[in-house]
Write a protein that holds these residues in place. Structure first.
Motif, mmCIF file in Angstrom:
data_model
loop_
_atom_site.group_PDB
_atom_site.id
_atom_site.type_symbol
_atom_site.label_atom_id
_atom_site.label_comp_id
_atom_site.label_asym_id
_atom_site.label_seq_id
_atom_site.Cartn_x
_atom_site.Cartn_y
_atom_site.Cartn_z
ATOM 1 N N SER A 172 0.496 -14.094 12.393
ATOM 2 C CA SER A 172 1.555 -13.566 11.536
ATOM 3 C C SER A 172 1.384 -12.051 11.428
ATOM 4 C CB SER A 172 1.491 -14.217 10.148
ATOM 5 O OG SER A 172 2.429 -13.628 9.280
ATOM 6 N N HIS A 173 2.162 -11.312 12.179
ATOM 7 C CA HIS A 173 2.058 -9.851 12.155
ATOM 8 C C HIS A 173 2.420 -9.292 10.783
ATOM 9 C CE1 HIS A 173 1.426 -9.289 16.511
ATOM 10 N NE2 HIS A 173 2.176 -10.379 16.639
ATOM 11 N N TYR A 174 3.377 -9.901 10.124
ATOM 12 C CA TYR A 174 3.809 -9.403 8.820
ATOM 13 C C TYR A 174 2.684 -9.528 7.790
ATOM 14 C CZ TYR A 174 6.362 -9.066 4.404
ATOM 15 O OH TYR A 174 6.769 -8.710 3.165
ATOM 16 N N MET A 175 2.058 -10.731 7.713
ATOM 17 C CA MET A 175 0.979 -10.937 6.748
ATOM 18 C C MET A 175 -0.248 -10.099 7.115
ATOM 19 S SD MET A 175 2.356 -12.827 4.563
ATOM 20 C CE MET A 175 0.918 -13.130 3.547
ATOM 21 N N ALA A 176 -0.475 -9.888 8.416
ATOM 22 C CA ALA A 176 -1.591 -9.046 8.832
ATOM 23 C C ALA A 176 -1.402 -7.614 8.356
ATOM 24 C CB ALA A 176 -1.738 -9.093 10.351
ATOM 25 N N GLU A 177 -0.169 -7.121 8.419
ATOM 26 C CA GLU A 177 0.117 -5.767 7.935
ATOM 27 C C GLU A 177 -0.074 -5.665 6.433
ATOM 28 O OE1 GLU A 177 0.856 -2.928 9.388
ATOM 29 O OE2 GLU A 177 0.623 -3.768 11.394
ATOM 30 N N VAL A 178 0.292 -6.719 5.711
ATOM 31 C CA VAL A 178 0.174 -6.705 4.247
ATOM 32 C C VAL A 178 -1.301 -6.680 3.828
ATOM 33 C CG1 VAL A 178 0.587 -8.032 2.144
ATOM 34 C CG2 VAL A 178 2.392 -7.827 3.872
ATOM 35 N N PHE A 179 -2.129 -7.534 4.446
ATOM 36 C CA PHE A 179 -3.510 -7.706 3.983
ATOM 37 C C PHE A 179 -4.493 -6.790 4.704
ATOM 38 C CE2 PHE A 179 -1.661 -11.741 2.591
ATOM 39 C CZ PHE A 179 -2.202 -11.849 1.316
ATOM 40 N N SER A 180 -4.052 -6.057 5.707
ATOM 41 C CA SER A 180 -4.971 -5.227 6.492
ATOM 42 C C SER A 180 -5.778 -4.247 5.645
ATOM 43 C CB SER A 180 -4.192 -4.479 7.577
ATOM 44 O OG SER A 180 -5.021 -3.598 8.279
ATOM 45 N N PRO A 181 -5.178 -3.448 4.764
ATOM 46 C CA PRO A 181 -5.992 -2.493 3.990
ATOM 47 C C PRO A 181 -6.972 -3.167 3.047
ATOM 48 C CG PRO A 181 -3.725 -2.529 3.191
ATOM 49 C CD PRO A 181 -3.739 -3.314 4.455
ATOM 50 N N PHE A 182 -6.594 -4.323 2.491
ATOM 51 C CA PHE A 182 -7.500 -5.029 1.579
ATOM 52 C C PHE A 182 -8.719 -5.569 2.326
ATOM 53 C CE2 PHE A 182 -3.162 -5.559 -0.132
ATOM 54 C CZ PHE A 182 -3.314 -4.881 -1.336
ATOM 55 N N ILE A 183 -8.486 -6.110 3.521
ATOM 56 C CA ILE A 183 -9.596 -6.648 4.312
ATOM 57 C C ILE A 183 -10.533 -5.530 4.749
ATOM 58 C CG2 ILE A 183 -10.161 -7.802 6.484
ATOM 59 C CD1 ILE A 183 -7.590 -9.421 6.140
ATOM 60 N N LYS A 184 -9.974 -4.412 5.181
ATOM 61 C CA LYS A 184 -10.804 -3.279 5.595
ATOM 62 C C LYS A 184 -11.605 -2.729 4.423
ATOM 63 C CE LYS A 184 -7.766 -1.867 9.394
ATOM 64 N NZ LYS A 184 -6.856 -0.819 9.922
ATOM 65 N N ALA A 185 -10.994 -2.669 3.256
ATOM 66 C CA ALA A 185 -11.704 -2.166 2.071
ATOM 67 C C ALA A 185 -12.841 -3.102 1.681
ATOM 68 C CB ALA A 185 -10.724 -1.999 0.911
ATOM 69 N N ALA A 186 -12.587 -4.415 1.717
ATOM 70 C CA ALA A 186 -13.629 -5.379 1.377
ATOM 71 C C ALA A 186 -14.776 -5.330 2.377
ATOM 72 C CB ALA A 186 -13.034 -6.791 1.322
ATOM 73 N N ASN A 187 -14.447 -5.129 3.649
ATOM 74 C CA ASN A 187 -15.483 -5.063 4.683
ATOM 75 C C ASN A 187 -16.318 -3.800 4.561
ATOM 76 O OD1 ASN A 187 -16.812 -5.967 7.075
ATOM 77 N ND2 ASN A 187 -15.607 -4.516 8.265
#
Length: 297
Positions: free
Chosen positions: A123-138
Motif C-alpha cells: 500500500s503506497h498510500y499507507m506507506a507514505e502516511v506512516f513513513s516518518p513515524f517508522i523512521k522516527a521510532a527506528n
C-alpha cells in the motif's frame, strides 16, 4: 540359430549417457565442496589456536591479566559456573531466562514485522502516511528504550521481551517491506486478469516472493534478539546472562565478562544453525549452486 540382439535407439543411449554425466558432475561438485569445507574448518581451527595461544602468552608475560584476562582464566570461570553455579543461581537457569526472553521477543517482533512490512509494502498510500513515524521510532536509541521499559514493566521478563521486540521488529520489517515492493507487477496484473482477489494475490504471490527477503532478515534478527535481551538484563534484572556480565563488570571480573560473552555467542551460533536449517527446508525450490554451475557448462 542365434536371435539378433536388439540395441537401444541412439536417442535413448544419448539420454542415458547424459544422465550419467550429469550425475558424475554432481557427485564431483559435492566432493569438491566437501573437501573445500574441510580446508576452511582446518584454517579456522589454526586461526583460533594462534589467537588463543598469543593471547595467553601476552597476558602471562606482557600485559596485566587482571584487566585483560587470558584464555586459561576464562576457561576456569566457565568450569566454575557450570560445575558449581554462580552467586545468582545455576548458569543454566540464567541461560534459560535469556533464551526465553530472546525467543519470545523474536517471535512477536518477527510476526509484527512481517505483517506490517508486507501490508505497507503493498500500500503506497499507507506507506507514505506512516513513513516518518517508522523512521522516527527506528532512530530512538535502544538503550534508552530498555531503561524506559524497565520503568514501565519492572525488572521482570516483560521489560526484556519489549526491548527484544523493538530490535527484531525493525530488522524484519524493512526486509519484508522491500520484499513486498519487489514483487513483479506483471505477475500481479496477470493474476488479477485471471480473477485473483487481493487475499489470493497476497498469499499466493506476494508472500512467496518476499520469503527470501524475510528469511534472510531472520539471521540478523535473532542476533538482535539476543542483544536486546542482554541490554535489558544489563540495564536491570534479577536473572540472565546480561545480569551476570554486569555483575562481573561491577566486581572487576574480566574473566567472567568474557565467559558470559562466550556463552551468549554459542547460543547465537546454535540459533543460527537452526534458522539456516529451516531456511534450507523452506527454500528447497531454489536450485543448488552445484546444479546451477552444471547447467551453465
Amino acid at each position: 540359430m542365434t536371435s539378433p540382439t536388439i540395441s537401444a535407439p541412439p536417442a535413448a543411449r544419448g539420454q542415458e549417457l547424459s544422465a550419467e554425466n550429469e550425475a558424475g558432475l554432481l557427485a564431483g561438485a559435492r566432493r569438491s565442496r566437501r573437501n573445500a569445507g574441510y580446508k576452511v574448518w582446518a584454517l579456522r581451527a589454526v586461526i583460533v589456536a594462534v589467537w588463543l595461544g598469543s593471547w595467553e602468552l601476552t597476558a602471562t608475560y606482557l600485559i596485566d591479566p587482571f584487566f585483560y584476562s587470558k584464555p586459561s582464566l576464562i576457561w576456569d570461570r566457565l568450569i566454575q559456573w557450570f560445575a558449581s553455579g554462580t552467586q545468582f543461581g545455576s548458569v543454566w537457569e540464567n541461560i534459560g531466562y535469556t533464551v526465553l526472553e530472546a525467543t519470545a521477543g523474536f517471535a512477536i517482533g518477527t510476526v509484527a514485522g512481517i505483517v506490517l512490512g508486507v501490508l505497507l509494502g503493498r500500500s503506497h498510500y499507507m506507506a507514505e502516511v506512516f513513513s516518518p513515524f517508522i523512521k522516527a521510532a527506528n532512530a530512538v536509541p535502544r538503550i534508552v528504550l530498555a531503561a524506559l521499559f524497565i520503568i514501565w514493566f519492572g525488572f521482570g521478563i516483560s521489560s526484556k521481551i519489549a526491548t527484544v521486540v523493538v530490535l527484531v521488529f525493525f530488522a524484519v520489517f524493512f526486509n519484508a517491506f522491500t520484499g513486498a515492493r519487489e514483487v513483479d507487477g506483471n505477475v500481479v496484473n496477470n493474476a488479477r486478469i485471471l480473477g485473483a482477489g487481493k487475499r489470493k494475490i497476497l498469499t499466493s504471490i506476494v508472500l512467496p516472493s518476499a520469503t527470501t527477503w524475510i528469511l534472510s532478515s531472520l539471521h540478523t534478527a535473532f542476533g538482535f534478539a539476543l542483544i536486546g535481551a542482554i541490554v535489558g538484563e544489563y540495564a536491570g534484572a534479577k536473572h540472565g546472562m546480561g545480569m551476570l556480565i554486569a555483575n562481573a563488570q561491577g566486581t572487576f571480573d574480566s574473566a567472567g565478562i568474557y565467559a558470559g560473552m562466550i556463552i551468549v555467542t554459542v547460543v547465537a551460533l546454535l540459533a543460527e544453525s537452526v534458522i539456516t536449517t529451516a531456511e534450507n527446508k523452506l527454500l528447497k525450490w531454489r536450485p543448488s549452486q552445484a546444479q546451477t554451475q552444471i547447467k551453465g557448462i
